[in-house]
Design a protein around this motif. Structure first.
Motif, PDB file in Angstrom:
ATOM      1  N   LEU A 143       0.849  -1.104   0.149  1.00  0.00           N
ATOM      2  CA  LEU A 143      -0.041   0.050   0.047  1.00  0.00           C
ATOM      3  C   LEU A 143       0.706   1.281  -0.008  1.00  0.00           C
ATOM      4  CD1 LEU A 143      -2.637  -1.130   2.540  1.00  0.00           C
ATOM      5  CD2 LEU A 143      -3.003  -0.899   0.099  1.00  0.00           C
ATOM      6  N   ASP A 144       1.883   1.135   0.804  1.00  0.00           N
ATOM      7  CA  ASP A 144       2.774   2.516   0.682  1.00  0.00           C
ATOM      8  C   ASP A 144       3.492   2.637  -0.630  1.00  0.00           C
ATOM      9  OD1 ASP A 144       2.314   2.978   3.318  1.00  0.00           O
ATOM     10  OD2 ASP A 144       4.088   2.169   4.256  1.00  0.00           O
ATOM     11  N   LEU A 145       3.577   1.488  -1.248  1.00  0.00           N
ATOM     12  CA  LEU A 145       4.570   1.574  -2.759  1.00  0.00           C
ATOM     13  C   LEU A 145       3.242   2.237  -3.566  1.00  0.00           C
ATOM     14  CD1 LEU A 145       6.133  -1.734  -3.601  1.00  0.00           C
ATOM     15  CD2 LEU A 145       7.199   0.594  -3.297  1.00  0.00           C
ATOM     16  N   GLY A 146       1.976   2.195  -3.444  1.00  0.00           N
ATOM     17  CA  GLY A 146       1.098   3.008  -4.339  1.00  0.00           C
ATOM     18  C   GLY A 146      -0.046   2.111  -4.751  1.00  0.00           C
ATOM     19  N   ALA A 147      -0.116   0.802  -3.960  1.00  0.00           N
ATOM     20  CA  ALA A 147      -1.407  -0.229  -4.440  1.00  0.00           C
ATOM     21  C   ALA A 147      -2.527   0.636  -3.826  1.00  0.00           C
ATOM     22  CB  ALA A 147      -1.067  -1.424  -4.186  1.00  0.00           C
ATOM     23  N   ASP A 148      -3.749   0.385  -4.449  1.00  0.00           N
ATOM     24  CA  ASP A 148      -5.151   1.085  -4.015  1.00  0.00           C
ATOM     25  C   ASP A 148      -5.735   0.216  -3.268  1.00  0.00           C
ATOM     26  OD1 ASP A 148      -5.037   3.769  -5.548  1.00  0.00           O
ATOM     27  OD2 ASP A 148      -4.969   2.329  -7.206  1.00  0.00           O
ATOM     28  N   ASP A 149      -5.332  -1.041  -3.130  1.00  0.00           N
ATOM     29  CA  ASP A 149      -5.894  -2.217  -2.380  1.00  0.00           C
ATOM     30  C   ASP A 149      -5.152  -3.523  -2.336  1.00  0.00           C
ATOM     31  OD1 ASP A 149      -7.581  -3.469  -0.588  1.00  0.00           O
ATOM     32  OD2 ASP A 149      -9.409  -3.301  -1.896  1.00  0.00           O
ATOM     33  N   TYR A 150      -5.264  -4.290  -1.435  1.00  0.00           N
ATOM     34  CA  TYR A 150      -4.461  -5.399  -1.310  1.00  0.00           C
ATOM     35  C   TYR A 150      -5.393  -6.619  -0.793  1.00  0.00           C
ATOM     36  CZ  TYR A 150       0.088  -7.688   0.083  1.00  0.00           C
ATOM     37  OH  TYR A 150       1.124  -8.854   0.025  1.00  0.00           O
ATOM     38  N   LEU A 151      -5.268  -7.717  -1.630  1.00  0.00           N
ATOM     39  CA  LEU A 151      -6.306  -8.861  -1.750  1.00  0.00           C
ATOM     40  C   LEU A 151      -5.377 -10.114  -1.313  1.00  0.00           C
ATOM     41  CD1 LEU A 151      -9.120  -9.853  -1.425  1.00  0.00           C
ATOM     42  CD2 LEU A 151      -9.094 -10.070  -3.859  1.00  0.00           C
ATOM     43  N   ALA A 152      -5.373 -10.594  -0.185  1.00  0.00           N
ATOM     44  CA  ALA A 152      -4.803 -11.972   0.145  1.00  0.00           C
ATOM     45  C   ALA A 152      -5.447 -13.257  -0.464  1.00  0.00           C
ATOM     46  CB  ALA A 152      -4.445 -12.165   1.404  1.00  0.00           C
ATOM     47  N   LYS A 153      -4.641 -14.040  -1.108  1.00  0.00           N
ATOM     48  CA  LYS A 153      -5.282 -15.541  -1.542  1.00  0.00           C
ATOM     49  C   LYS A 153      -5.142 -16.343  -0.265  1.00  0.00           C
ATOM     50  CE  LYS A 153      -2.627 -14.999  -5.880  1.00  0.00           C
ATOM     51  NZ  LYS A 153      -1.435 -15.598  -6.806  1.00  0.00           N
ATOM     52  N   PRO A 154      -6.101 -17.394  -0.207  1.00  0.00           N
ATOM     53  CA  PRO A 154      -7.254 -17.664  -1.210  1.00  0.00           C
ATOM     54  C   PRO A 154      -8.323 -16.638  -1.031  1.00  0.00           C
ATOM     55  CG  PRO A 154      -7.419 -19.100   0.751  1.00  0.00           C
ATOM     56  CD  PRO A 154      -6.168 -18.333   1.082  1.00  0.00           C
ATOM     57  N   PHE A 155      -9.243 -16.143  -2.067  1.00  0.00           N
ATOM     58  CA  PHE A 155     -10.288 -15.151  -1.758  1.00  0.00           C
ATOM     59  C   PHE A 155     -11.517 -15.783  -2.728  1.00  0.00           C
ATOM     60  CE2 PHE A 155      -7.268 -13.922  -5.434  1.00  0.00           C
ATOM     61  CZ  PHE A 155      -8.234 -13.834  -6.465  1.00  0.00           C
ATOM     62  N   GLU A 156     -12.517 -15.081  -2.735  1.00  0.00           N
ATOM     63  CA  GLU A 156     -13.730 -15.506  -3.507  1.00  0.00           C
ATOM     64  C   GLU A 156     -13.875 -14.508  -4.471  1.00  0.00           C
ATOM     65  OE1 GLU A 156     -15.949 -17.953  -3.030  1.00  0.00           O
ATOM     66  OE2 GLU A 156     -14.845 -18.694  -1.323  1.00  0.00           O
ATOM     67  N   LEU A 157     -13.994 -15.011  -5.738  1.00  0.00           N
ATOM     68  CA  LEU A 157     -14.029 -13.999  -6.950  1.00  0.00           C
ATOM     69  C   LEU A 157     -15.050 -12.900  -6.721  1.00  0.00           C
ATOM     70  CD1 LEU A 157     -13.769 -16.633  -9.649  1.00  0.00           C
ATOM     71  CD2 LEU A 157     -12.316 -14.992  -9.086  1.00  0.00           C
ATOM     72  N   GLY A 158     -16.445 -13.074  -5.858  1.00  0.00           N
ATOM     73  CA  GLY A 158     -17.133 -12.100  -5.767  1.00  0.00           C
ATOM     74  C   GLY A 158     -16.497 -10.776  -4.651  1.00  0.00           C
ATOM     75  N   GLU A 159     -15.782 -11.061  -3.861  1.00  0.00           N
ATOM     76  CA  GLU A 159     -15.029 -10.221  -3.224  1.00  0.00           C
ATOM     77  C   GLU A 159     -13.978  -9.582  -4.064  1.00  0.00           C
ATOM     78  OE1 GLU A 159     -12.226  -9.489   0.800  1.00  0.00           O
ATOM     79  OE2 GLU A 159     -12.357 -11.782   0.104  1.00  0.00           O
ATOM     80  N   LEU A 160     -13.384 -10.210  -4.974  1.00  0.00           N
ATOM     81  CA  LEU A 160     -12.453  -9.407  -5.932  1.00  0.00           C
ATOM     82  C   LEU A 160     -13.336  -8.281  -6.709  1.00  0.00           C
ATOM     83  CD1 LEU A 160      -9.917  -9.175  -7.568  1.00  0.00           C
ATOM     84  CD2 LEU A 160     -10.520 -10.929  -9.235  1.00  0.00           C
ATOM     85  N   SER A 161     -14.378  -8.774  -7.172  1.00  0.00           N
ATOM     86  CA  SER A 161     -15.291  -7.763  -8.056  1.00  0.00           C
ATOM     87  C   SER A 161     -15.833  -6.536  -6.884  1.00  0.00           C
ATOM     88  CB  SER A 161     -16.667  -8.423  -8.577  1.00  0.00           C
ATOM     89  OG  SER A 161     -16.142  -9.523  -9.361  1.00  0.00           O
ATOM     90  N   ALA A 162     -16.017  -6.849  -5.703  1.00  0.00           N
ATOM     91  CA  ALA A 162     -16.679  -6.047  -4.855  1.00  0.00           C
ATOM     92  C   ALA A 162     -15.569  -5.004  -4.732  1.00  0.00           C
ATOM     93  CB  ALA A 162     -17.099  -6.548  -3.629  1.00  0.00           C
ATOM     94  N   ARG A 163     -14.108  -5.505  -4.546  1.00  0.00           N
ATOM     95  CA  ARG A 163     -13.111  -4.468  -4.248  1.00  0.00           C
ATOM     96  C   ARG A 163     -12.615  -3.716  -5.673  1.00  0.00           C
ATOM     97  NH1 ARG A 163      -9.533  -5.564   0.278  1.00  0.00           N
ATOM     98  NH2 ARG A 163     -10.393  -7.254   1.646  1.00  0.00           N
ATOM     99  N   MET A 164     -13.066  -4.265  -6.614  1.00  0.00           N
ATOM    100  CA  MET A 164     -12.474  -3.617  -7.792  1.00  0.00           C
ATOM    101  C   MET A 164     -13.610  -2.216  -7.907  1.00  0.00           C
ATOM    102  SD  MET A 164     -11.955  -6.873 -10.489  1.00  0.00           S
ATOM    103  CE  MET A 164     -11.819  -5.394 -11.955  1.00  0.00           C
ATOM    104  N   ARG A 165     -14.774  -2.694  -7.564  1.00  0.00           N
ATOM    105  CA  ARG A 165     -15.829  -1.611  -7.789  1.00  0.00           C
ATOM    106  C   ARG A 165     -15.481  -0.363  -6.522  1.00  0.00           C
ATOM    107  NH1 ARG A 165     -19.257  -6.307  -8.240  1.00  0.00           N
ATOM    108  NH2 ARG A 165     -19.961  -6.263  -6.235  1.00  0.00           N
TER     109      ARG A 165
END
Length: 228
Positions: A91-113
């Motif tokens: 995040l300090d490098l400049g990422a807008d979010d950080y999602l750890a594996k394993p994850f649900e694809l629905g959560e990925l979409s929600a974080r993207m939105r």
């Protein structure tokens, strides 16, 4: 919104691409950090989903380069490295979010939105292709930081090439006044102005034109679940 998945796990990349395409998202995938860097530099990408452990260039290095080059790209790091220190570093490098594996694809979409809403990338009027920047809202174009003066027809042709992100644009789409010969005139005017900054307009015989970085912009990869 056009998304770039940067993931060297083929099965995981395929799952992410398939999921996003089913939601109507325009998505590409590459499996190498250096290839991703060149693709992002070519422009046309609004959001990148980046693994940390990549061949060629690490995800952290890729994020650092995106921010150093001031590319208008939202970034979500997607990685098995879930230690607090890793998340803070990303995040300090400049990422807008950080999602750890394993994850649900629905959560990925929600974080993207959520990132798109917070950063506002969906409504950005600016498009970047290497050293070329075009802002449709203000109708301003700069090449290597210097303003470009474009006629209305030249703007239309160049904007279509930039928007394509390195893909070939059919000549019919570029015809602004019913004349294919006119498109060739606009292309011939633009070519020498772009070439001094390392951009090349390639002719694709019998089809149209595409914009490339000198040496050839990387062709976008179609990649091939979220628990890898």
């Amino acid at each position: 919104m056009r998304v770039l998945v940067v993931e060297d796990d083929v099965e995981l990349a395929h799952g992410m691409v398939t999921h996003l395409q089913a939601q109507g998202v325009a998505v590409e995938a590459v499996d190498d950090g250096e290839v991703a860097r060149r693709r992002l530099a070519a422009g046309g990408i609004d959001m990148a989903l980046i693994d940390v452990g990549l061949p060629g260039l690490s995800g952290y290095e890729l994020v650092r380069g995106i921010r150093a080059d001031k590319l208008p790209v939202a970034v979500i790091l997607v990685t098995a490295r879930d230690a607090l220190s890793d998340r803070i570093y990303g995040l300090d490098l400049g990422a807008d979010d950080y999602l750890a594996k394993p994850f649900e694809l629905g959560e990925l979409s929600a974080r993207m939105r959520a990132v798109a809403r917070r950063i506002g990338h969906l409504s950005r009027s600016e498009r970047v292709f290497g050293p070329l920047r075009m802002d449709a809202e203000d109708h301003l174009a700069t090449l290597s930081g210097e303003p470009m003066t474009l006629t209305g027809r030249e703007w239309t042709v160049l904007a279509a090439l930039v928007e394509s992100g390195g893909r070939t644009v059919p000549k019919e789409r570029l015809v602004a006044d019913g004349s294919a010969n006119a498109v060739e005139v606009y292309i011939s005017r633009l070519r020498p102005r772009l070439e001094v900054a390392g951009l090349v307009i390639r002719s694709v015989r019998g089809f149209g034109y595409r914009l490339e970085l000198r040496g050839g912009a990387p062709a976008p990869d179609a990649g091939g679940s979220a628990n890898a």
